[in-house]
Design an enzyme around this catalytic site. Structure first.
Site, PDB file in Angstrom:
ATOM      1  N   LEU A 659       0.864  -1.378   0.098  1.00  0.00           N
ATOM      2  CA  LEU A 659       0.076  -0.119  -0.096  1.00  0.00           C
ATOM      3  C   LEU A 659       0.906   1.244  -0.019  1.00  0.00           C
ATOM      4  O   LEU A 659       0.501   2.395  -0.279  1.00  0.00           O
ATOM      5  CB  LEU A 659      -1.127  -0.076   1.250  1.00  0.00           C
ATOM      6  CG  LEU A 659      -1.905  -1.013   1.293  1.00  0.00           C
ATOM      7  CD1 LEU A 659      -2.837  -0.971   2.647  1.00  0.00           C
ATOM      8  CD2 LEU A 659      -2.789  -1.415  -0.147  1.00  0.00           C
ATOM      9  N   GLY A 660       2.176   1.300   0.524  1.00  0.00           N
ATOM     10  CA  GLY A 660       2.773   2.346   0.559  1.00  0.00           C
ATOM     11  C   GLY A 660       4.106   2.013   1.262  1.00  0.00           C
ATOM     12  O   GLY A 660       4.347   0.981   1.856  1.00  0.00           O
ATOM     13  N   TYR A 664      10.906   4.105   7.326  1.00  0.00           N
ATOM     14  CA  TYR A 664      11.388   2.885   8.133  1.00  0.00           C
ATOM     15  C   TYR A 664      10.566   1.618   7.856  1.00  0.00           C
ATOM     16  O   TYR A 664      10.981   0.625   8.504  1.00  0.00           O
ATOM     17  CB  TYR A 664      11.391   3.283   9.623  1.00  0.00           C
ATOM     18  CG  TYR A 664      12.249   4.395  10.282  1.00  0.00           C
ATOM     19  CD1 TYR A 664      13.660   4.222  10.078  1.00  0.00           C
ATOM     20  CD2 TYR A 664      11.601   5.414  10.584  1.00  0.00           C
ATOM     21  CE1 TYR A 664      14.379   5.357  10.415  1.00  0.00           C
ATOM     22  CE2 TYR A 664      12.589   6.424  11.100  1.00  0.00           C
ATOM     23  CZ  TYR A 664      14.019   6.387  10.841  1.00  0.00           C
ATOM     24  OH  TYR A 664      14.631   7.701  11.243  1.00  0.00           O
ATOM     25  N   VAL A 666       7.487  -0.710   5.168  1.00  0.00           N
ATOM     26  CA  VAL A 666       6.601  -0.990   4.238  1.00  0.00           C
ATOM     27  C   VAL A 666       5.229  -1.270   4.762  1.00  0.00           C
ATOM     28  O   VAL A 666       5.285  -2.074   5.594  1.00  0.00           O
ATOM     29  CB  VAL A 666       7.018  -1.983   3.340  1.00  0.00           C
ATOM     30  CG1 VAL A 666       6.115  -2.185   2.121  1.00  0.00           C
ATOM     31  CG2 VAL A 666       8.474  -1.649   2.678  1.00  0.00           C
ATOM     32  N   LYS A 682       2.106  -3.070   8.941  1.00  0.00           N
ATOM     33  CA  LYS A 682       2.984  -2.120   8.737  1.00  0.00           C
ATOM     34  C   LYS A 682       4.456  -3.130   8.909  1.00  0.00           C
ATOM     35  O   LYS A 682       4.685  -3.541  10.292  1.00  0.00           O
ATOM     36  CB  LYS A 682       3.057  -0.983   9.661  1.00  0.00           C
ATOM     37  CG  LYS A 682       4.538  -0.018   9.294  1.00  0.00           C
ATOM     38  CD  LYS A 682       4.267   1.445  10.466  1.00  0.00           C
ATOM     39  CE  LYS A 682       5.520   2.101  10.252  1.00  0.00           C
ATOM     40  NZ  LYS A 682       5.313   3.442  11.082  1.00  0.00           N
ATOM     41  N   ASP A 778       4.428  14.412  15.181  1.00  0.00           N
ATOM     42  CA  ASP A 778       4.731  14.325  13.668  1.00  0.00           C
ATOM     43  C   ASP A 778       3.282  14.322  12.944  1.00  0.00           C
ATOM     44  O   ASP A 778       2.805  13.522  12.144  1.00  0.00           O
ATOM     45  CB  ASP A 778       5.316  12.995  13.158  1.00  0.00           C
ATOM     46  CG  ASP A 778       5.764  13.065  11.840  1.00  0.00           C
ATOM     47  OD1 ASP A 778       5.964  14.143  11.169  1.00  0.00           O
ATOM     48  OD2 ASP A 778       6.145  11.707  11.056  1.00  0.00           O
TER      49      ASP A 778
END
Length: 930
Positions: A659-660, A664, A666, A682, A778
């Site tokens: 998906l992206g 750090y 994928v 993730k 963030d």
């Protein structure tokens, strides 16, 4: 000793019986092998956890020892002498491995699994063993009547050659010649299986027959056949076994119902142990496999089933054929169809998994509990470091204000005091004269007939009258003086005492002593009791005046001590007092005592400050160790134990479509995991120890957070030790999957009302994080995810930390980073700044960079511009109130940024105003980007 029989090969031989398929053995081997692998990881985690707690204890003991021996050369005093010891004792001693949990976990990792075979009689137990191994290793002919059976305990274990021997369990092998040693055999001779009746050797009776075989199943697990009930009760056998093994209990049946003796045996097992049991009905020798659909089989099965339900082994809600359920806890099974012996692999998997999950959960609870203590202590230490210097300064300032106020009173109230003394004398004169007249003298014998007395007695009487007048006058003057400064004492001294109490909190006894001493000085200095001691100027002045009275009275002729004489002495003493001199003397003494107490207070405060200075230095060192060593190290152990628990319960997730990608890791699609559908996975491969620790702490914070509708849910984690073909270790974080992120949403076009609702959702999410003591650090477009209804959730807590755990590192996305982030000293207001930048994008309805940022050629250029005050420009479409809110949020001074509790209602007001007005007057202030 080796037998002469033919050894079994590495592959098990399938016997003719219905249960002995190689497939079942392979499944059992796979299950027990998996258990051993995960048990090894649990053992390693426990070993490292124990080492962690030992290191904490050694660190604590070392610090205490160095404190007690005065190591370090720091300035020490009553407040700081043992402050370091107190600090460590209070903050490290609570971090320890609870003995009960440690003993429980150590027992689990020390116990290997074994299959224990129980049964209605010895023949059926032997038959079940043969079915399990797929070979005819035990005789299944009648060994004798059940009452006279003497079958000893049998243990089957792995060896490269077939070997039979007698050994005491867990001890040593007995030197004994067995029948199996004397020639070839296909099944172990009955004589070796039984305890001989004429044998009186206790060791020989207790010994078990140990059989080593080259067999695939025995490579993974030992198999133990229980002795007959007449030789040793089953409860005793189990009691011996559970100390060293995790038994997977099977119970062989061959009758259509349980006998009274069987029921009693099973009741005792259930009473003393909590293990589930796999009940298997062994087919009769030589019989064909019975059709499981026949009514006769159904009725027989139901009879055993009802009996086991009554005994509490089975539940009516569970199907008795042994089909696996959804429960994580192992359940007893009844298998009456011989071809379904393969369900033993399912049963053993549940037993082993339950054991591992319970252990991993217990270990993770220890990790999380101690980690929470560390984080809470970090908050306490950070607050201590911030507030203690302020408290000391506040105490010094308030004491100085009190001192100056009281000194001003002493300087300006001399005339008032003179009038007060005159008024007091006039008011008390008659009372003093009456008291002097009726006074009974001490140590003076007064003749009752009124005869004169000597000069010495006269002087003594006059001195006692003087003391009476002075004490009464002092008390009255002091009471009036106290009332004039009492409001100061209440407002200043009370505040000072409360501040001192806060300074002594959580300190060592020595610091308590200093603070108590300081408070005593404070009370002595400002509890204004005007008392005149014999050395005071007031007393000397009075004594000189009264001596003149004595001279006028005594050198004429020694008088008689009568009532009139006492009254006359008191009258002349009172009239000779000078109110102005007395007032001046009182004020002078008051100032002297004030100065003395002020100096004593200042000296004691310096002593307390020195003690706190040394303590704060140690606190800061400990705070750094907690943030940089203790907490990250424990967090990694916690991540491993929790991931072990998750992989045991839900297995390793399957990676779907990518998906992206981030800095750090994928992100993949994951269709289904742990009952959640769909999921996002993730995968993070930490490049070094620091990133491992950061990831572990991130995971702990995320798992510790209560579920909130404005935060993306974290379902679990799994550590993949063979990621990338075994080249690296990856942490797989399984999370809630949403529709898209805000960046994609803005590119696609969102209505004004939707965008403002997203802003409200983000503020709500940040407020929740702040309420939990966390700072996100963030906040940006890609970290705000949208569901199908375009409601927002905050994700990617990779930089999220409690304020007390922040090290001042520079993290985040450059255009969203507040200027103070570059200094390393910041708080949760950096999220308010980042929201201000995010709100600029939301109001613009676009993902185009602000001009001030777009012109920057590099990150360094951007950071320098932000530090110098560069901010996004105002766009023509911006509403005035929206622009003012942005500017307030990204103010360069963190103290001037609004609290999110103020931002949220402002946003709601903007949304109500703009969205309602848009329905009537479109394009009033903001574009409706669709």
């Amino acid at each position: 000793m080796e037998g002469d029989g033919v050894p079994w090969g590495s592959e098990p031989v399938s016997g003719p019986g219905p249960g002995g398929g190689g497939g079942m053995i392979r499944e059992l081997c796979r299950g027990f092998g998996r258990y051993r692998r995960y048990l090894g990881r649990l053992r390693q985690n426990l070993r490292e956890t124990q080492k962690f707690f030992r290191d904490i204890k050694c660190s604590h003991n070392h610090t205490c020892l160095s404190s007690l021996t005065g190591g370090g050369g720091a300035e020490r005093g009553p407040a700081g002498d043992v402050a370091e010891t107190g600090l460590q004792a209070g903050q490290l001693s609570c971090i320890s491995f609870p003995p009960k949990e440690e003993k429980y976990l150590q027992q689990i990792v020390d116990c290997l699994p074994c299959i224990l075979i129980l049964g209605q009689d010895c023949n059926v137990k032997c038959q079940l063993l043969n079915l399990l191994l797929g070979v005819q290793v035990l005789p299944t002919t009648k060994l004798g009547s059940e009452e006279s059976c003497k079958l000893r305990r049998l243990r089957f274990t792995y060896g490269t050659q077939t070997r039979v021997s007698l050994a005491l369990p867990g001890q040593y092998e007995l030197v004994h010649t067995l029948v199996a040693h004397q020639g070839n055999w296909e099944t172990i001779p009955e004589e070796d299986l039984e305890v001989q009746e004429n044998n009186e050797d206790a060791a020989h009776v207790l010994a078990e027959l140990e059989v080593t075989m080259h067999h695939a199943l025995l490579q993974e697990v030992d198999v133990v056949v229980a002795p007959c009930q007449g030789l040793r009760p089953t409860v005793d056998v189990l009691g011996d076994l559970v100390n060293d093994f995790l038994p997977v209990i099977t119970y062989a049946l061959h009758k259509d119902e349980l006998s009274e003796r069987d029921e009693q045996e099973l009741q005792e097992i259930r009473k003393y142990f909590s293990f589930p049991v796999f009940f298997f009905k062994v087919p009769k020798l030589g019989s064909e496999i019975i059709d499981s659909s026949t009514k006769r089989m159904e009725s027989e099965r139901s009879l055993l089933y009802r009996q086991l339900i009554d005994l509490g082994y089975l539940s009516s809600s569970h199907w008795n054929c042994g089909a696996p359920g959804q429960d994580t806890k192992a359940q007893s099974m009844l298998v009456e169809q011989s071809e379904k012996l393969r369900h033993l692999s399912t049963f053993s998997h549940q037993v082993l998994q339950t054991r591992l999950v319970d252990a991993a959960k217990a270990l993770n609870l220890v990790h999380c509990h101690c980690l929470d203590i560390f984080i809470n202590q970090a908050f306490d230490m950070q607050r201590d470091l911030q507030i203690t210097p302020k408290r000391l300064e506040y105490t010094r300032k308030k004491e100085n204000e009190l001192y100056e106020s009281l000194m001003n009173i002493a300087n300006r109230k001399q005339e008032e005091m003179k009038d007060m003394i005159v008024e007091t004398l006039n008011t008390m004169k008659e009372e003093l004269l009456d008291d002097a007249t009726n006074m009974e003298f001490k140590d003076v014998i007064v003749p009752e007939n009124g005869e004169p007395v000597g000069t010495r007695e006269i002087k003594c009487c006059i001195r006692q009258i003087q003391e009476l007048i002075i004490s009464r006058l002092n008390q009255a003057v002091a009471n009036k003086l106290i009332s004039s400064v009492d409001y100061l004492r209440e407002s200043f001294v009370g505040t000072l005492e409360r501040c001192l109490q806060s300074l002594e909190k959580s300190q060592d006894v020595s610091v308590h002593i200093t603070s108590n001493y300081l408070k005593q000085i404070l009370n002595a200095a400002y509890h204004v009791e005007v008392t005149f001691h014999s050395g005071s100027s007031v007393t000397r002045m009075l004594w000189e005046q009264i001596k003149q009275i004595i001279q006028r009275i005594t050198w004429v002729s020694p008088p008689a001590i009568t009532l009139e004489w006492k009254r006359k002495v008191a009258q002349e003493a009172i009239e000779s007092l000078s109110a102005s001199k007395l007032a001046k003397s009182i004020c002078s003494q008051f100032r002297t005592r004030l100065n003395s107490s002020h100096e004593a207070f200042a000296a004691s405060l310096r002593q307390l400050e020195a003690g706190h200075s040394g303590r704060l230095e140690k606190t800061e060192d400990l705070w750094l160790r907690v943030r940089k060593d203790h907490a990250p190290r424990l967090a990694r152990l916690s991540l491993e134990s929790r991931s072990l628990q998750d992989v045991l319960l839900h297995r390793k997730p399957k990676l779907g479509q990518e998906l992206g990608r981030g800095q750090y890791g994928v992100v993949y699609l994951c269709d289904n995991w742990g009952g959640h559908f769909p999921c996002a996975l993730k995968s993070v491969v930490p490049p070094d120890e620091k990133h491992w620790n950061d990831l572990a702490l991130e995971f702990h914070y995320m798992r510790s957070l209560p579920k909130h509708e404005r935060l993306v849910d974290l379902h679990g984690s799994v550590i993949d030790y063979n990621y990338g073909g075994g080249s690296s270790i990856a942490v797989l974080l399984i999370m809630e999957r949403l529709h898209r992120d805000l960046y994609t949403g803005l590119k696609a076009g969102l209505t004004l009302e939707t965008r403002l609702q997203i802003a409200l959702d983000v503020v709500e999410g940040i407020r929740f994080l702040h309420s939990q003591g966390l700072v996100h650090r963030d906040i940006k477009l890609k970290n705000v995810l949208l569901d199908k209804q375009n409601r927002a959730k905050i994700t990617d807590l990779g930089f999220c930390k409690p304020e007390a755990m922040m090290s001042g590192s520079i993290v985040g996305t450059p255009i969203h980073m507040a200027p103070e982030l570059f200094t390393g000293k910041y708080d949760n207001s950096v999220d308010v700044y980042a929201f201000g930048i995010l709100f600029w994008y939301i109001c613009s309805g676009s993902v185009k960079l602000p001009e001030a940022f777009e012109r920057c050629a590099s990150k360094d250029h951007l950071w320098n511009n932000v530090r110098r005050g560069a901010r996004p420009e105002r766009l023509p479409v911006f509403d005035e109130e929206c622009w003012q809110l942005m500017e307030a949020c990204w103010d360069g001074d963190p103290l001037k940024r609004p609290l999110l509790g103020i931002v949220q209602p402002m946003l709601q007001g903007i949304m109500d105003r703009l969205c309602k007005s848009n329905s009537e007057q479109p394009n009033r202030g903001l574009d409706d980007s669709t």
